[in-house]
Design a protein around this motif. Structure first.
Motif, PDB file in Angstrom:
ATOM      1  N   ARG A   1     -22.586 109.879  72.753  1.00  0.00           N
ATOM      2  CA  ARG A   1     -22.215 108.647  72.066  1.00  0.00           C
ATOM      3  C   ARG A   1     -20.766 108.340  72.407  1.00  0.00           C
ATOM      4  O   ARG A   1     -19.904 109.221  72.329  1.00  0.00           O
ATOM      5  N   ILE A   2     -20.498 107.111  72.822  1.00  0.00           N
ATOM      6  CA  ILE A   2     -19.138 106.754  73.247  1.00  0.00           C
ATOM      7  C   ILE A   2     -18.514 105.814  72.225  1.00  0.00           C
ATOM      8  O   ILE A   2     -19.043 104.752  71.924  1.00  0.00           O
ATOM      9  N   ILE A   3     -17.365 106.257  71.673  1.00  0.00           N
ATOM     10  CA  ILE A   3     -16.689 105.497  70.628  1.00  0.00           C
ATOM     11  C   ILE A   3     -15.275 105.160  71.103  1.00  0.00           C
ATOM     12  O   ILE A   3     -14.498 106.056  71.436  1.00  0.00           O
ATOM     13  N   ALA A   4     -14.955 103.856  71.130  1.00  0.00           N
ATOM     14  CA  ALA A   4     -13.585 103.441  71.440  1.00  0.00           C
ATOM     15  C   ALA A   4     -12.823 103.269  70.130  1.00  0.00           C
ATOM     16  O   ALA A   4     -13.328 102.660  69.195  1.00  0.00           O
ATOM     17  N   VAL A   5     -11.630 103.839  70.071  1.00  0.00           N
ATOM     18  CA  VAL A   5     -10.790 103.695  68.879  1.00  0.00           C
ATOM     19  C   VAL A   5      -9.763 102.606  69.204  1.00  0.00           C
ATOM     20  O   VAL A   5      -8.906 102.795  70.065  1.00  0.00           O
TER      21      VAL A   5
ATOM     22  N   ILE B   1     -19.596  97.317  66.147  1.00  0.00           N
ATOM     23  CA  ILE B   1     -18.456  97.901  65.432  1.00  0.00           C
ATOM     24  C   ILE B   1     -18.957  99.135  64.693  1.00  0.00           C
ATOM     25  O   ILE B   1     -19.851  99.050  63.868  1.00  0.00           O
ATOM     26  N   GLU B   2     -18.419 100.283  65.064  1.00  0.00           N
ATOM     27  CA  GLU B   2     -18.785 101.566  64.450  1.00  0.00           C
ATOM     28  C   GLU B   2     -18.432 101.530  62.965  1.00  0.00           C
ATOM     29  O   GLU B   2     -19.188 101.943  62.111  1.00  0.00           O
ATOM     30  N   GLY B   3     -17.222 101.019  62.704  1.00  0.00           N
ATOM     31  CA  GLY B   3     -16.773 100.943  61.324  1.00  0.00           C
ATOM     32  C   GLY B   3     -15.264 100.905  61.253  1.00  0.00           C
ATOM     33  O   GLY B   3     -14.561 101.039  62.249  1.00  0.00           O
ATOM     34  N   VAL B   4     -14.783 100.700  60.038  1.00  0.00           N
ATOM     35  CA  VAL B   4     -13.353 100.639  59.769  1.00  0.00           C
ATOM     36  C   VAL B   4     -12.980 101.896  58.992  1.00  0.00           C
ATOM     37  O   VAL B   4     -13.688 102.294  58.070  1.00  0.00           O
ATOM     38  N   VAL B   5     -11.861 102.517  59.389  1.00  0.00           N
ATOM     39  CA  VAL B   5     -11.394 103.683  58.622  1.00  0.00           C
ATOM     40  C   VAL B   5      -9.959 103.408  58.149  1.00  0.00           C
ATOM     41  O   VAL B   5      -9.120 102.944  58.920  1.00  0.00           O
ATOM     42  N   PHE B   6      -9.724 103.643  56.870  1.00  0.00           N
ATOM     43  CA  PHE B   6      -8.380 103.436  56.321  1.00  0.00           C
ATOM     44  C   PHE B   6      -7.514 104.653  56.595  1.00  0.00           C
ATOM     45  O   PHE B   6      -7.926 105.784  56.352  1.00  0.00           O
ATOM     46  N   THR B   7      -6.285 104.392  57.099  1.00  0.00           N
ATOM     47  CA  THR B   7      -5.356 105.490  57.398  1.00  0.00           C
ATOM     48  C   THR B   7      -4.079 105.301  56.572  1.00  0.00           C
ATOM     49  O   THR B   7      -3.826 104.218  56.042  1.00  0.00           O
ATOM     50  N   MET B   8      -3.296 106.371  56.495  1.00  0.00           N
ATOM     51  CA  MET B   8      -1.989 106.334  55.814  1.00  0.00           C
ATOM     52  C   MET B   8      -2.118 105.829  54.382  1.00  0.00           C
ATOM     53  O   MET B   8      -1.317 105.039  53.892  1.00  0.00           O
ATOM     54  N   PHE B   9      -3.172 106.273  53.722  1.00  0.00           N
ATOM     55  CA  PHE B   9      -3.438 105.851  52.338  1.00  0.00           C
ATOM     56  C   PHE B   9      -2.552 106.652  51.388  1.00  0.00           C
ATOM     57  O   PHE B   9      -2.496 107.876  51.465  1.00  0.00           O
ATOM     58  N   ASP B  10      -1.876 105.936  50.506  1.00  0.00           N
ATOM     59  CA  ASP B  10      -1.026 106.600  49.510  1.00  0.00           C
ATOM     60  C   ASP B  10      -1.567 106.251  48.127  1.00  0.00           C
ATOM     61  O   ASP B  10      -1.397 105.129  47.640  1.00  0.00           O
ATOM     62  N   ALA B  11      -2.207 107.212  47.495  1.00  0.00           N
ATOM     63  CA  ALA B  11      -2.876 106.968  46.212  1.00  0.00           C
ATOM     64  C   ALA B  11      -1.892 106.594  45.108  1.00  0.00           C
ATOM     65  O   ALA B  11      -2.276 106.050  44.079  1.00  0.00           O
ATOM     66  N   ARG B  12      -0.585 106.879  45.343  1.00  0.00           N
ATOM     67  CA  ARG B  12       0.407 106.585  44.300  1.00  0.00           C
ATOM     68  C   ARG B  12       0.792 105.117  44.264  1.00  0.00           C
ATOM     69  O   ARG B  12       1.436 104.662  43.322  1.00  0.00           O
ATOM     70  N   THR B  13       0.431 104.367  45.307  1.00  0.00           N
ATOM     71  CA  THR B  13       0.867 102.966  45.347  1.00  0.00           C
ATOM     72  C   THR B  13      -0.300 102.021  45.071  1.00  0.00           C
ATOM     73  O   THR B  13      -1.420 102.230  45.537  1.00  0.00           O
ATOM     74  N   ASN B  14       0.009 100.956  44.341  1.00  0.00           N
ATOM     75  CA  ASN B  14      -0.996  99.921  44.100  1.00  0.00           C
ATOM     76  C   ASN B  14      -1.352  99.226  45.403  1.00  0.00           C
ATOM     77  O   ASN B  14      -2.480  98.784  45.592  1.00  0.00           O
ATOM     78  N   LEU B  15      -0.359  99.142  46.320  1.00  0.00           N
ATOM     79  CA  LEU B  15      -0.587  98.418  47.567  1.00  0.00           C
ATOM     80  C   LEU B  15      -1.754  99.019  48.350  1.00  0.00           C
ATOM     81  O   LEU B  15      -2.635  98.295  48.817  1.00  0.00           O
TER      82      LEU B  15
ATOM     83  N   ARG C   1     -12.153 115.840  58.716  1.00  0.00           N
ATOM     84  CA  ARG C   1     -13.453 116.548  58.696  1.00  0.00           C
ATOM     85  C   ARG C   1     -14.519 115.676  58.021  1.00  0.00           C
ATOM     86  O   ARG C   1     -15.653 115.601  58.495  1.00  0.00           O
ATOM     87  N   ASP C   2     -14.126 115.022  56.925  1.00  0.00           N
ATOM     88  CA  ASP C   2     -15.063 114.117  56.235  1.00  0.00           C
ATOM     89  C   ASP C   2     -15.473 112.967  57.151  1.00  0.00           C
ATOM     90  O   ASP C   2     -16.642 112.580  57.198  1.00  0.00           O
ATOM     91  N   LEU C   3     -14.488 112.427  57.883  1.00  0.00           N
ATOM     92  CA  LEU C   3     -14.785 111.332  58.807  1.00  0.00           C
ATOM     93  C   LEU C   3     -15.746 111.804  59.903  1.00  0.00           C
ATOM     94  O   LEU C   3     -16.706 111.096  60.238  1.00  0.00           O
ATOM     95  N   ALA C   4     -15.507 113.000  60.431  1.00  0.00           N
ATOM     96  CA  ALA C   4     -16.400 113.552  61.484  1.00  0.00           C
ATOM     97  C   ALA C   4     -17.822 113.686  60.940  1.00  0.00           C
ATOM     98  O   ALA C   4     -18.793 113.349  61.639  1.00  0.00           O
ATOM     99  N   ASP C   5     -17.954 114.144  59.693  1.00  0.00           N
ATOM    100  CA  ASP C   5     -19.292 114.251  59.090  1.00  0.00           C
ATOM    101  C   ASP C   5     -19.966 112.885  59.025  1.00  0.00           C
ATOM    102  O   ASP C   5     -21.149 112.756  59.332  1.00  0.00           O
ATOM    103  N   GLU C   6     -19.204 111.877  58.613  1.00  0.00           N
ATOM    104  CA  GLU C   6     -19.781 110.530  58.514  1.00  0.00           C
ATOM    105  C   GLU C   6     -20.193 109.989  59.883  1.00  0.00           C
ATOM    106  O   GLU C   6     -21.227 109.348  60.015  1.00  0.00           O
ATOM    107  N   VAL C   7     -19.344 110.244  60.888  1.00  0.00           N
ATOM    108  CA  VAL C   7     -19.671 109.783  62.246  1.00  0.00           C
ATOM    109  C   VAL C   7     -20.953 110.453  62.739  1.00  0.00           C
ATOM    110  O   VAL C   7     -21.840 109.806  63.304  1.00  0.00           O
ATOM    111  N   ILE C   8     -21.098 111.754  62.477  1.00  0.00           N
ATOM    112  CA  ILE C   8     -22.303 112.474  62.889  1.00  0.00           C
ATOM    113  C   ILE C   8     -23.531 111.920  62.167  1.00  0.00           C
ATOM    114  O   ILE C   8     -24.577 111.670  62.768  1.00  0.00           O
ATOM    115  N   ASP C   9     -23.389 111.685  60.852  1.00  0.00           N
ATOM    116  CA  ASP C   9     -24.526 111.171  60.063  1.00  0.00           C
ATOM    117  C   ASP C   9     -24.951 109.786  60.518  1.00  0.00           C
ATOM    118  O   ASP C   9     -26.125 109.428  60.441  1.00  0.00           O
ATOM    119  N   ARG C  10     -23.992 108.999  60.979  1.00  0.00           N
ATOM    120  CA  ARG C  10     -24.297 107.639  61.382  1.00  0.00           C
ATOM    121  C   ARG C  10     -25.049 107.657  62.714  1.00  0.00           C
ATOM    122  O   ARG C  10     -25.813 106.807  63.039  1.00  0.00           O
TER     123      ARG C  10
END
Length: 252
Positions: A3-7, A178-192, A243-252
């Motif tokens: 499976r070929i995925i472009a990021v 589109i494989e999907g969107v993944v959120f990065t640099m998430f800071d749970a302390r901020t409302n933003l 690791r969670d993302l890899a699991d989701e990619v495999i499941d998809r």
């Protein structure tokens, strides 16, 4: 068949390279055979996986200009189950050298087809622009994974990227999704961060991964040691996120 995925995301600094390196490494850790392809002339994926990019004789550049066969350009088993097709600054010249070449949008695809069956996953790190190299990645790929940084301008540029993906699909690669969107640099302390996630979910009719990659110091440090996060700090929040993302990619 691999499976070929472009990021991809034409905005810089959204976590493309971090996602390429660590998704590849976490898939490999789960026993999948992975090839990582660095088609960004900055070569950050290559150096982030510990490759001395400036001393390389054969890279993606030699491959696309036809100077070396793909077998000579791949560094096998850099880590267990993980190989790389590296890049360096020479690749910046490829844009100009490919002008006027027939079917230049399919050069990478033709080479990758030969070795595709050797891998479970091929992950391609694209440059932060919508140029010939990115289009080559999209004609080669089955799907595009889009990392989005949890910040105010997250949605800006995303519509442009989706437009480009749809254009490539229409004209060059009818199977591209589109494989999907993944959120990065998430800071749970901020409302933003929370607002960005909600905003994107409301506005985007795309697959959105449940795995969210946190803003994490260890994740930022790992590339300077030439190691993916699951080896540099296997118990960090960043390693768990990928690791969670890899699991989701495999499941998809």
């Amino acid at each position: 068949m691999g499976r070929i995925i472009a990021v991809a995301n034409q905005k810089g600094g959204v976590g493309k390279t971090t996602t390429t390196i660590n998704l590849s490494a976490c898939l490999a850790e789960k026993g999948k055979k992975v090839l990582t392809i660095d088609i960004d002339p900055q070569g950050n994926t290559s150096s982030g996986l510990g490759v001395d990019k400036n001393s390389l004789e054969n890279t993606v550049y030699q491959l696309v200009i036809g100077a070396s066969p793909i077998e000579d350009c791949i560094i096998d088993n850099l880590f267990e189950n993980l190989s790389i097709l590296p890049s360096n600054v020479n690749l910046a010249g490829a844009e100009i050298e490919l002008i006027g070449i027939d079917e230049r949008e399919f050069i990478l695809k033709k080479h990758i087809e030969k070795i595709r069956n050797n891998y479970d996953y091929i992950i391609i790190d694209c440059p932060p622009s919508l140029n010939t190299l990115t289009v080559n990645a999209m004609t080669t790929a089955d799907t595009v994974l889009v990392p989005i940084q949890c910040e105010y301008y997250a949605l800006e540029g995303l519509t442009q990227l989706i437009h480009t993906i749809n254009l490539v699909k229409k004209r060059l690669n009818p199977n591209l999704e589109i494989e999907g969107v993944v959120f990065t640099m998430f800071d749970a302390r901020t409302n933003l961060s929370l607002q960005v996630v909600e905003n994107v979910k409301e506005n985007l009719k795309q697959n959105i991964y449940k795995s969210i990659i946190p803003r994490n110091v260890r994740l930022a440090e790992a590339p300077s040691h030439g190691l993916p996060i699951n080896i540099y700090d296997p118990r960090s929040a960043g390693a768990e996120g990928y690791r969670d993302l890899a699991d989701e990619v495999i499941d998809r």
